[in-house]
Design a protein around this motif. Structure first.
Motif, PDB file in Angstrom:
ATOM      1  N   TRP A   1       0.824  -1.203   0.000  1.00  0.00           N
ATOM      2  CA  TRP A   1       0.000   0.000   0.000  1.00  0.00           C
ATOM      3  C   TRP A   1       0.866   1.265   0.000  1.00  0.00           C
ATOM      4  N   ASN A   2       1.806   1.348   0.928  1.00  0.00           N
ATOM      5  CA  ASN A   2       2.713   2.489   1.043  1.00  0.00           C
ATOM      6  C   ASN A   2       4.107   1.998   0.661  1.00  0.00           C
ATOM      7  N   LEU A   3       4.546   2.290  -0.558  1.00  0.00           N
ATOM      8  CA  LEU A   3       5.793   1.721  -1.068  1.00  0.00           C
ATOM      9  C   LEU A   3       7.010   2.240  -0.323  1.00  0.00           C
TER      10      LEU A   3
ATOM     11  N   PHE B   1     -11.259  -6.825   7.436  1.00  0.00           N
ATOM     12  CA  PHE B   1      -9.864  -7.208   7.632  1.00  0.00           C
ATOM     13  C   PHE B   1      -9.845  -8.641   8.149  1.00  0.00           C
ATOM     14  N   LEU B   2      -9.436  -9.568   7.292  1.00  0.00           N
ATOM     15  CA  LEU B   2      -9.324 -10.973   7.665  1.00  0.00           C
ATOM     16  C   LEU B   2      -7.878 -11.234   8.072  1.00  0.00           C
ATOM     17  N   HIS B   3      -7.654 -11.353   9.371  1.00  0.00           N
ATOM     18  CA  HIS B   3      -6.300 -11.451   9.922  1.00  0.00           C
ATOM     19  C   HIS B   3      -6.006 -12.888  10.329  1.00  0.00           C
TER      20      HIS B   3
ATOM     21  N   HIS C   1      -6.136  -0.304   5.944  1.00  0.00           N
ATOM     22  CA  HIS C   1      -7.378  -0.406   6.697  1.00  0.00           C
ATOM     23  C   HIS C   1      -7.684   0.888   7.434  1.00  0.00           C
ATOM     24  N   SER C   2      -6.638   1.524   7.967  1.00  0.00           N
ATOM     25  CA  SER C   2      -6.837   2.802   8.653  1.00  0.00           C
ATOM     26  C   SER C   2      -7.374   3.865   7.706  1.00  0.00           C
TER      27      SER C   2
ATOM     28  N   LEU D   1     -11.972   7.169   5.873  1.00  0.00           N
ATOM     29  CA  LEU D   1     -12.796   7.699   4.787  1.00  0.00           C
ATOM     30  C   LEU D   1     -14.228   7.171   4.822  1.00  0.00           C
ATOM     31  N   GLY D   2     -14.505   6.223   5.713  1.00  0.00           N
ATOM     32  CA  GLY D   2     -15.842   5.647   5.786  1.00  0.00           C
ATOM     33  C   GLY D   2     -16.155   4.691   4.665  1.00  0.00           C
ATOM     34  N   THR D   3     -15.123   4.153   4.000  1.00  0.00           N
ATOM     35  CA  THR D   3     -15.327   3.186   2.923  1.00  0.00           C
ATOM     36  C   THR D   3     -15.541   1.794   3.521  1.00  0.00           C
ATOM     37  N   PRO D   4     -16.562   1.066   3.081  1.00  0.00           N
ATOM     38  CA  PRO D   4     -16.796  -0.279   3.632  1.00  0.00           C
ATOM     39  C   PRO D   4     -15.539  -1.143   3.531  1.00  0.00           C
TER      40      PRO D   4
END
Length: 682
Positions: free
Chosen positions: A553-555, A630-632, A618-619, A624-627
């Motif tokens: 996600w964050n390179l 998180f399957l950990h 996930h944060s 942003l309130g996006t559905p």
């Protein structure tokens, strides 16, 4: 076999319990063929291996190897025909029976054709790999040593002291070492050589990248292994050839910017054949070939100088006939992984017409090959090939692992990219897909990125989705293997550029079919495919739902946290001084564009893509309130390995797509087979 559906049991549950063929070896006289077959244990939380005897002629059915036990794996034959293997079985005659726990773990075992199995080598913490000499009673094996130990006895003492102190902290005075899904040091692998009736000789340390990468000369006098030395540049390693009796080095081959893998001695012991790999850098793309080292002159020869079918030929299998320079290898090509034959004059012939091949074995006379063959729509099966004939179909031998049937059919999708390059993808269609009943589509980019959709996979397999009514597109975008060197050039340094555009081009081509529903689509990827899923989530809202498993996600944060930080920094540069590629390719810079519902899956012990990548995504989704879900998996690494976890992941992902792509009502808990709760929702 996977039985027919309709008995109330989901396909992915049956899929998780299906036998898996993983290894194949042939005896020195060519009369015995042994396969390693994994099956699910009684608790359904682990795969365990057994050894099976397969008739090379194909006339008789396969059977369990006599006196083999559950947990035996990695078979190989000694020169006298004794079957060797690794196993964690108890050894009544070892120190383990006397209560000395240091001998527990995986040991090296010998099983004569007539007689009882016996453990011939053990090591504190276990043995991870081994190799045999073709003409002598000599074995080399890999086992870890903690800093300060030079042999198994010293290792045992240090391990006992560590346990007695009740401390597991480690003080590193050098870079931490790890491999994918393995722990972070401090122990490092070493090569040991075991001669008949003699104590093992420590031939030298390998370093993490070379763990298990070793070979013995046919007469057992030399051992070869790859080594990562401290202080050595991260873009190279060394091929060491040492005296097998003393560990004294005879040769050390290396080249700046190159790494070597899979050493193999020729039948006369005069040369060593290796895979040579130039990894991607900021200015150069991947390139892989096979090379030979002449042990008298030290000269290195490229064996495939003009071979451009793909950038990654696999381990070479050399002719067992002295004086014969023929070799065979496999390599991705246009969505397949054929067997290739190289003649002494450099002529290369593709022997197989279709399918993906692994575990190549050659008969003593060099006339016949045996292998494991799989396809996107068929798991590995044992096959026999003529060692010379081009474009042939294999003879299937009778062994575990075949399928009864699949819940759909397989076809291909082809289209030109925006730069004119021809692209390829496989498309798995559910049984009832038609123009009257177009199927919803899931796009599933592969990991890597230097790999291809060419073989059967147990992780992110398309057929559990097809059983649920989804079509699945398996695209090979830029940086995929099997499409020539230019496929690497066009994707170098731009993970989210050309690879993403290729993925979209193949998606559009697939959705031009009248048996697919362009209004009901989803995207799901693992590792690099998970990165492409994250990238798509910030660039388009065309997908109704996205699943990302172990994706970046964050390179910038990734390059400092991954176990491959030096490798990744070579490709993208130091983010403090060369920010261009990070800013152009890192999805997190566009987090404000996240609107598509996403499910994140991640292992808590993932060192390749650290879990911080998933937590950060996930944060942002929550902020942003996006559905989001998180399957950990706390105890899984970069891959999901446990069968109960595999079944859970398929069910959770399918439920997620059912809700967001098909519009079905979501439950309050992920439910597995027969209504069993599988994952607790928080």
């Amino acid at each position: 076999m996977i039985r027919a559906l309709g008995d109330g049991t989901s396909f992915h549950a049956l899929f998780a319990t299906h036998p898996r063929l993983t290894d194949l070896v042939l005896s020195p006289d060519g009369t015995r063929l042994i396969a390693s077959v994994q099956t699910i244990n009684d608790q359904e939380n682990r795969y365990v291996s057994r050894l099976w005897e397969v008739d090379p002629s194909g006339e008789r059915g396969s059977r369990l190897v006599a006196r083999s036990a559950q947990g035996d794996f990695a078979p190989a034959f000694a020169a006298d025909g004794t079957l060797l293997f690794l196993s964690g079985r108890e050894n009544a005659g070892s120190a383990a029976a006397k209560g000395e726990s240091d001998s527990q773990g995986v040991g090296l075992w010998a099983l004569p054709h007539r007689g009882e199995p016996r453990q011939i080598a053990h090591h504190p913490g276990g043995i991870s790999a081994f190799a045999v000499a073709g003409d002598a009673r000599t074995v080399a094996y890999t086992a870890d040593l903690p800093p300060g130990a030079v042999d198994s006895e010293g290792s045992a003492v240090l391990l006992r002291e560590r346990r007695s102190a009740l401390v597991d902290a480690v003080l590193y005075d050098a870079a931490m070492t790890s491999a994918v899904d393995a722990g972070l040091g401090p122990d490092e692998p070493h090569t040991f050589v075991l001669h008949a009736d003699r104590a093992p000789v420590n031939a030298g340390g390998q370093g993490p990248a070379g763990a298990g990468d070793m070979a013995l000369s046919p007469d057992g006098s030399l051992v070869a292994y790859t080594r990562d030395a401290r202080g050595l540049a991260a873009d190279m390693n060394v091929v060491v050839v040492a005296d097998a009796a003393t560990g004294v080095e005879h040769h050390a081959f290396s080249r700046t910017g190159q790494r070597y893998y899979h050493p193999t001695f020729t039948a006369d012991g005069s040369a060593l054949v290796c895979q040579r790999q130039r990894e991607e850098t900021y200015d150069t793309e991947w390139r892989v070939t096979l090379v030979a080292f002449d042990l008298a002159s030290g000269e290195e020869t490229d064996l495939l100088p003009e071979f451009d079918n793909w950038p990654w030929p696999g381990r070479a299998v050399l002719s067992p006939v002295r004086g014969d320079a023929t070799l065979w290898f496999t390599g991705d090509e246009q969505g397949h992984c054929p067997v290739f034959r190289r003649e002494a004059d450099g002529t290369i012939t593709r022997l197989t017409a279709s399918g993906a091949y692994a575990s190549l074995c050659v008969s003593p006379d060099g006339a016949t090959l045996y292998a494991l063959r799989s396809t996107i729509d068929g798991p590995p099966r044992v096959v026999r090939l003529d060692a010379v004939t081009a474009g042939q179909e294999p003879v299937f031998l009778r062994a575990p692992g075949s399928l009864d049937r699949l819940p759909g059919t397989l076809t291909e999708v082809r289209v030109e990219a925006d730069d004119g390059f021809p692209l390829h993808a496989w498309l798995a269609l559910p049984e009832d897909a038609s123009a009257e009943r177009p199927a919803p589509l899931i796009i599933a980019p592969h990991g890597g990125p230097q790999t291809s959709w060419s073989a059967w996979t147990w992780l992110w397999n398309p057929w559990p989705f097809a059983a649920r009514g989804y079509a699945v597109l398996l695209p090979d975008p830029a940086l995929s293997t099997g499409y020539g060197q230019h496929m690497q050039e066009r994707g170098r340094g731009q993970y989210g550029g050309q690879p993403y555009r290729d993925l979209i081009a193949l998606t559009d081509a697939a959705l031009a079919r009248d048996d697919l529903d362009a209004t009901r689509t989803g995207l799901a990827g693992w590792s690099f495919g998970g990165y492409l899923a994250n990238r798509a989530a910030t660039l388009t809202d065309r997908f109704r739902a996205i699943v990302t498993h172990a994706g970046m996600w964050n390179l910038e944060a990734f390059q400092s946290g991954t176990d491959m930080h030096a490798y990744f920094r070579k490709i993208f540069g130091d983010p403090r001084t060369r920010r261009e590629r990070y800013e152009a390719n890192s999805p997190h810079f566009h987090a404000s564009e996240l609107t598509t519902p996403m499910l994140i899956a991640h292992g808590g012990k993932d060192h390749r893509v650290p879990m911080g990548q998933a937590l950060s995504l996930h944060s942002d989704l929550q902020r942003l309130g996006t559905p989001a879900g998180f399957l950990h998996f706390p105890d899984e690494g970069h891959r999901i390995e446990a069968p109960n976890h595999i079944r859970l992941m398929y069910e959770t992902v399918l439920n997620f797509f059912d809700h967001h792509v098909l519009g079905r009502e979501a439950g309050t808990q992920a439910v597995g087979d027969a209504g069993r709760p599988c994952a607790t929702r928080h």
